[in-house]
Design a protein around this motif. Structure first.
Motif, mmCIF file in Angstrom:
data_model
loop_
_atom_site.group_PDB
_atom_site.id
_atom_site.type_symbol
_atom_site.label_atom_id
_atom_site.label_comp_id
_atom_site.label_asym_id
_atom_site.label_seq_id
_atom_site.Cartn_x
_atom_site.Cartn_y
_atom_site.Cartn_z
ATOM 1 N N ILE A 255 -16.004 -6.446 67.067
ATOM 2 C CA ILE A 255 -15.514 -6.991 68.348
ATOM 3 C C ILE A 255 -14.677 -5.937 69.071
ATOM 4 O O ILE A 255 -14.816 -5.733 70.282
ATOM 5 C CB ILE A 255 -14.685 -8.278 68.127
ATOM 6 N N ARG A 256 -13.796 -5.268 68.341
ATOM 7 C CA ARG A 256 -12.978 -4.216 68.970
ATOM 8 C C ARG A 256 -13.868 -3.156 69.590
ATOM 9 O O ARG A 256 -13.627 -2.688 70.697
ATOM 10 C CB ARG A 256 -12.058 -3.559 67.926
ATOM 11 N N ASN A 257 -14.908 -2.797 68.845
ATOM 12 C CA ASN A 257 -15.792 -1.730 69.316
ATOM 13 C C ASN A 257 -16.541 -2.142 70.587
ATOM 14 O O ASN A 257 -16.708 -1.329 71.500
ATOM 15 C CB ASN A 257 -16.783 -1.374 68.206
ATOM 16 N N GLU A 258 -16.972 -3.375 70.641
ATOM 17 C CA GLU A 258 -17.830 -3.790 71.755
ATOM 18 C C GLU A 258 -17.053 -4.325 72.947
ATOM 19 O O GLU A 258 -17.465 -4.180 74.089
ATOM 20 C CB GLU A 258 -18.810 -4.869 71.271
ATOM 21 N N LYS A 259 -15.901 -4.967 72.680
ATOM 22 C CA LYS A 259 -15.260 -5.700 73.782
ATOM 23 C C LYS A 259 -13.911 -5.178 74.215
ATOM 24 O O LYS A 259 -13.416 -5.572 75.275
ATOM 25 C CB LYS A 259 -15.106 -7.177 73.364
ATOM 26 N N ILE A 260 -13.287 -4.335 73.393
ATOM 27 C CA ILE A 260 -11.899 -3.975 73.701
ATOM 28 C C ILE A 260 -11.732 -2.456 73.777
ATOM 29 O O ILE A 260 -12.306 -1.713 72.969
ATOM 30 C CB ILE A 260 -10.934 -4.544 72.626
ATOM 31 N N GLY A 261 -10.967 -2.009 74.754
ATOM 32 C CA GLY A 261 -10.612 -0.588 74.834
ATOM 33 C C GLY A 261 -9.094 -0.456 74.766
ATOM 34 O O GLY A 261 -8.361 -1.310 75.282
ATOM 35 N N LYS B 148 -10.087 3.179 63.759
ATOM 36 C CA LYS B 148 -10.154 1.744 63.461
ATOM 37 C C LYS B 148 -10.049 0.928 64.742
ATOM 38 O O LYS B 148 -10.768 -0.048 64.931
ATOM 39 C CB LYS B 148 -9.033 1.349 62.500
ATOM 40 N N ALA B 149 -9.132 1.327 65.611
ATOM 41 C CA ALA B 149 -8.946 0.588 66.858
ATOM 42 C C ALA B 149 -10.240 0.570 67.667
ATOM 43 O O ALA B 149 -10.577 -0.425 68.302
ATOM 44 C CB ALA B 149 -7.825 1.232 67.675
ATOM 45 N N PHE B 150 -10.976 1.663 67.613
ATOM 46 C CA PHE B 150 -12.202 1.729 68.403
ATOM 47 C C PHE B 150 -13.440 1.272 67.633
ATOM 48 O O PHE B 150 -14.549 1.553 68.049
ATOM 49 C CB PHE B 150 -12.392 3.133 68.985
ATOM 50 N N GLY B 151 -13.215 0.624 66.499
ATOM 51 C CA GLY B 151 -14.334 -0.070 65.871
ATOM 52 C C GLY B 151 -14.868 0.515 64.580
ATOM 53 O O GLY B 151 -15.892 0.044 64.081
#
Lengths: 221, 416
Positions: A80-86, B323-326
């Motif tokens: 989810i972080r990778n796809e939806k959050i920056g 980690k923050a970026f996935g």
């Protein structure tokens, strides 16, 4: 877009229990640009970390696009972080050993995207922040403002719906800070990106659509 | 993604040069030692000299005899008498040869003593083992049967005895027997223990015939079959012979013979584990080798683990960002392991160079007569295997530890 429902966060050490957040209810609409203000240590960054799924609440729930994510494990949260959050951090957090272009490509490494496509998207993002000419530079060769622009390019390269900025101008002078704010404003206006920004600066906060104030771990209305 | 990992790894290596030097030094020394041992073992198991066809051979060179009362037993190489009575008539081998151990003999040339190794053989020996003749020939069956005093010598002996001149037809005296030289072969590596000697003569030239009845001592046999898949059947045939039809001139005293016809690996196993059985115990030996190699790699691995943890700790902010970026935990583990394998591979490359240098020095020094150290694809494969195992051993734990860092903690640059 993002709903926080009765969020609490408590840190437990051997003998002391510290309450960082309690009973936080917040609904952020898609395309909204809000700022979070409050004194140091009031829980702003903790709140932002919970919104960004970097930290889990001790109580309450977080929903993104109507889906409650409290049951998600590490792997699901990473997706989810990778796809939806920056994320944009106060101290940029660029990888010093990598060139600008490689730093910007980083979020795309964790997607199934070809190297060519990664490069294309990274160049697009750098163009948006006005740094296309600096692709082969290393972070140490850039000014603070330029480094933060690279960090913004990295945050938007995956076209996230939600951009979380933790004091993005905190380490910059007012001129550079203004530049960064203008970029965030244009991302909000042109791409309809939802932005949540933690700031100490009243002037910057006034430029957002809504200001949320936190005091002693609670929202003040 | 791999390119990004390797790029980062390379930059990290360049960033802390002293750490990199210490890591590389440890890896290089460890892998050099392992590569030297592997090369020696490889040259031993897969020789390039006369024993190059050892996958078609079985070796009989150890025997245990039990007395009838079970109170005593004797272990040594078999004697010619034992081989003649119990091995010569085996049905399955296509060829069988008996030959003596290489024994030291002395000669005097112009008052100078020259030591040589003398081996006595039959004619099958020359058919089974693939000697490289530089000049002349070996003895034929007629010469063997009539006990002709003829000899094949190696290049070194030609140089020592005849100052490098053509020795064919000239005499050589060893152990007070005079032989006429009929052939010259290339020097044989001492590791090819059944082929190695300086002078080879027919065993029918023995001054005495006493050896013909001896049960124990001083002889070996090779059993040959062109089809290696038949070798297990030959082994069984030999064991059956010992168990059921053991022949001895002194059945009153000697009751039971124990031994095996071993492949090269089994032969080493039997020798190293001192096995007195029909089986060679090769599995235990291989297990022991693997354990030893792992133990040998463990200590530098632990050292490298500590260095790696320090190195990765410096990068906790990077871990936090990834980690923050996935980045998932597994992806970070792979990244750090790949980075570690890169440094191990560089150390492996250096280790290959160092071991090549050491082995070339050993070869040039003459410490191991006839040594011809060959690096081949197998040694590279061993090297690759060592690098991989070492990289995994020393990289996985730090990678697991650091990739499990809480993202917020990692971004703050510390360990919670």
């Amino acid at each position: 877009m993002l709903t926080l429902n009765s969020i609490a966060k408590t840190y437990q050490t051997d003998k002391i229990e510290t309450i960082a957040l309690k009973e936080i209810n917040l609904n952020i609409k898609k395309g909204e640009f809000i700022s979070i203000m409050g004194p140091s240590g009031c829980g702003k960054s903790t709140l932002l970390n919970i919104m960004g799924l970097l930290d889990a609440p001790s109580d309450g729930s977080v929903s993104i696009d109507g889906v409650e994510i409290s049951s998600y494990q590490d792997k699901g949260l990473a997706s989810i972080r990778n796809e939806k959050i920056g994320f944009i951090f106060q101290s940029f957090h660029l990888i010093q050993d990598l060139r600008v272009i490689d730093n910007v490509e980083l979020p795309l490494l964790y997607r199934k995207i070809s190297a060519k496509q990664r490069r294309h998207l990274a160049l697009q993002a750098l163009e948006k922040v006005g740094l296309k000419a600096r692709v082969d530079h290393f972070p140490s060769q850039l000014s603070g403002g330029q480094q933060q622009r690279v960090a913004i390019a990295r945050a938007i390269v995956g076209k996230p719906e939600l951009l979380l900025a933790d004091e993005p101008t905190g380490n910059l002078d007012s001129h550079m800070g203004n530049e960064i704010m203008q970029i965030l404003e244009s991302l909000h206006k042109d791409d309809n990106t939802t932005i949540v920004m933690v700031t100490h600066d009243d002037e910057l906060a006034k430029r957002t659509e809504r200001v949320v104030r936190v005091y002693d771990g609670q929202l003040i209305h | 993604m791999l390119k990004n990992y390797l790029l980062t790894a390379w930059k990290v290596l360049l960033r802390r040069k002293f750490f990199t030097f210490i890591s590389l030094f440890g890896i290089t020394i460890t892998l050099s030692v392992l590569l030297i041992l592997s090369t020696a073992l490889d040259n031993f198991l897969y020789p390039s000299g006369p024993e190059k066809n050892n996958h078609q051979l079985l070796f009989i060179e150890q025997l245990t005899i039990e007395s009838r009362d079970g109170q005593s037993n004797w272990s040594s190489e078999p004697g010619y008498g034992f081989l003649k009575d119990n091995v010569r008539d085996l049905k399955l081998p296509e060829k069988i040869t008996f030959f003596s151990q290489a024994t030291e003999g002395s000669s005097y040339i112009n008052g100078n003593k020259i030591d040589s190794h003398l081996r006595r053989t039959d004619t099958s020996y020359w058919e089974i083992l693939d000697f490289n003749f530089l000049n002349g020939r070996t003895f034929d069956q007629a010469e063997f049967d009539s006990g002709q005093m003829v000899a094949v010598i190696n290049k070194k002996t030609q140089k020592n005895y005849f100052s490098g001149e053509n020795p064919i037809g000239k005499n050589i005296i060893i152990n007070e027997q005079t032989f006429s030289v009929i052939g010259v072969v290339e020097d044989v590596f001492v590791g090819e223990t059944h082929a190695y000697a300086d002078i080879w003569v027919p065993y029918t030239t023995f001054a005495s015939t006493q050896f013909e009845t001896e049960l124990m001592g001083g002889w070996s046999a090779l059993l040959y079959h062109s089809n290696p898949s038949i070798l297990p059947q030959i082994q069984q045939e030999y064991v059956n012979q010992l168990k059921n039809d053991f022949v001895t001139h002194d059945p009153e005293q000697f009751h039971k013979a124990i031994g095996g016809a071993d492949t090269k690996l089994e032969r080493i196993a039997r020798e190293m584990t001192n096995t007195e059985d029909y089986e060679s115990n090769a599995a235990s030996m291989i297990t022991m080798w693997i354990v030893l190699v792992l133990c040998f790699m463990l200590l530098p691995s632990i050292n490298l683990i500590n260095l790696n943890i320090s190195r990765i700790m410096e990068r906790s902010s990077e871990i936090g960002v990834r980690k923050a970026f996935g980045a998932k935990t597994g992806q970070l583990v792979i990244q750090f392991v790949v980075e570690n394998i890169l440094i191990t591979a560089i150390g492996g490359g250096l280790g290959l160079l160092v071991s090549w240098g050491v082995l070339s020095q050993i070869e040039a020094s003459g410490v191991l007569p006839g040594a011809d150290v060959n690096y081949n694809w197998r040694v590279f494969l061993y090297g690759f295997g060592f690098v991989f195992v070492f990289g995994l051993l020393s990289g996985t734990y730090p990678a697991l530890k650091m990739s499990r860092l809480h993202p917020v903690t990692a971004l703050k640059g510390g360990v919670r």
